[in-house]
Scaffold this motif. Structure first.
Motif, PDB file in Angstrom:
ATOM      1  N   GLY A   1       0.686  -1.247   0.020  1.00 58.81           N
ATOM      2  CA  GLY A   1       0.046   0.042  -0.007  1.00 58.81           C
ATOM      3  C   GLY A   1       0.876   1.103  -0.095  1.00 58.81           C
ATOM      4  O   GLY A   1       2.122   1.244  -0.036  1.00 58.81           O
TER       5      GLY A   1
ATOM      6  N   ARG B   1       2.581   4.232   1.554  1.00 60.06           N
ATOM      7  CA  ARG B   1       3.216   4.728   2.735  1.00 60.06           C
ATOM      8  C   ARG B   1       2.915   6.184   2.917  1.00 60.06           C
ATOM      9  O   ARG B   1       2.958   7.038   2.228  1.00 60.06           O
TER      10      ARG B   1
ATOM     11  N   PHE C   1       0.101   3.379   6.557  1.00 58.35           N
ATOM     12  CA  PHE C   1      -0.018   2.958   5.268  1.00 58.35           C
ATOM     13  C   PHE C   1      -1.569   3.096   4.895  1.00 58.35           C
ATOM     14  O   PHE C   1      -2.408   2.911   5.836  1.00 58.35           O
ATOM     15  N   GLN C   2      -1.925   3.102   3.590  1.00 60.29           N
ATOM     16  CA  GLN C   2      -3.036   2.847   3.031  1.00 60.29           C
ATOM     17  C   GLN C   2      -3.322   1.968   1.904  1.00 60.29           C
ATOM     18  O   GLN C   2      -2.222   1.807   1.216  1.00 60.29           O
ATOM     19  N   ASP C   3      -4.075   1.316   1.915  1.00 56.37           N
ATOM     20  CA  ASP C   3      -4.629   0.202   1.024  1.00 56.37           C
ATOM     21  C   ASP C   3      -5.982   0.070   0.630  1.00 56.37           C
ATOM     22  O   ASP C   3      -6.885   0.689   1.639  1.00 56.37           O
ATOM     23  N   ALA C   4      -6.447  -0.805   0.203  1.00 58.65           N
ATOM     24  CA  ALA C   4      -7.556  -1.105  -0.238  1.00 58.65           C
ATOM     25  C   ALA C   4      -8.140  -2.721  -0.595  1.00 58.65           C
ATOM     26  O   ALA C   4      -7.132  -3.339  -0.910  1.00 58.65           O
TER      27      ALA C   4
ATOM     28  N   ALA D   1     -11.567   1.106   1.800  1.00 61.62           N
ATOM     29  CA  ALA D   1     -10.225   1.582   2.273  1.00 61.62           C
ATOM     30  C   ALA D   1      -9.887   1.207   3.609  1.00 61.62           C
ATOM     31  O   ALA D   1     -10.518   1.223   4.282  1.00 61.62           O
TER      32      ALA D   1
ATOM     33  N   ASP E   1      -6.838   1.549   6.369  1.00 64.71           N
ATOM     34  CA  ASP E   1      -5.640   2.355   7.281  1.00 64.71           C
ATOM     35  C   ASP E   1      -4.955   1.227   8.034  1.00 64.71           C
ATOM     36  O   ASP E   1      -5.473   0.599   8.543  1.00 64.71           O
TER      37      ASP E   1
ATOM     38  N   TYR F   1      -7.855  -9.985   4.308  1.00 65.21           N
ATOM     39  CA  TYR F   1      -6.559  -9.362   3.763  1.00 65.21           C
ATOM     40  C   TYR F   1      -5.420  -9.549   4.587  1.00 65.21           C
ATOM     41  O   TYR F   1      -4.232  -9.693   4.375  1.00 65.21           O
TER      42      TYR F   1
END
Length: 181
Positions: free
Chosen positions: A18, A20, A105-108, A113, A115, A151
């Motif tokens: 994801g 940073r 970090f962020q991802d999906a 969404a 965090d 995930y």
């Protein structure tokens, strides 16, 4: 907002995928009534400082007992010292203070969404990974928990930590206290 969050224990070198985000240090002070009524009811009242930013957060009792995910109410605070004084004037006392060192970090996943925060604390040698999704309803937040677990499993994270940082900090404090005669 309803925070769907699961905390995991990871190896010290763990880095999630994801985008940073800047690292952060959270200096948290948790408040309670003198009789511990907030903690006893599953509620939390936290004043968080992050550099020049401060937030006051009230957390409702968990809507999911297995993860302790909670509805949160949060407001930016311009003057954290005045806010702490206001809380004291209302009768709240400091329950515990702690510092969290965070790689963010962020991802999906599945359209959600996420965090992701890799956390270390001074009172526990483990590395924690918080994976959370903010939802507008409790139903959406509960549904997000299974996506978060899937995930995390894909990242090799399977060991959930259900202990709150406040409980871990209080246990470490008690363990380090000298025995009374």
């Amino acid at each position: 907002m309803f925070e769907a969050e699961i905390k995991y224990v990871a190896g010290p070198g763990f880095t999630p995928p994801g985008a940073r985000l800047p690292e952060a240090v959270y200096r948290d002070v948790y408040y309670d009534a003198p009789d511990g009524a907030l903690a006893a009811s599953g509620r939390e009242l936290r004043l968080r400082r992050m550099g020049e930013t401060a937030l006051l957060t009230a957390k409702a009792p968990p809507f999911d007992a297995a993860t302790a995910s909670k509805e949160e109410f949060e407001a930016a605070v311009a003057d954290p010292k005045a806010t702490a004084a206001l809380l004291a004037a209302l009768g709240y006392v400091e329950r515990i203070s702690l510092t969290k060192h965070c790689r963010r970090f962020q991802d999906a996943v599945a359209g959600l969404a996420l965090d992701i925060t890799v956390v270390t604390v001074d009172f526990d040698p483990r590395t924690f990974v918080e994976i959370e999704h903010l939802a507008s309803t409790e139903t959406e937040a509960k549904a997000a928990l299974s996506a978060i677990r899937a995930y995390a499993a894909g990242l090799g994270l399977t060991r959930e930590c259900r202990d709150a940082y406040t409980d871990l900090a209080l246990a470490a404090l008690a363990a380090s206290a000298p025995d009374k005669p």
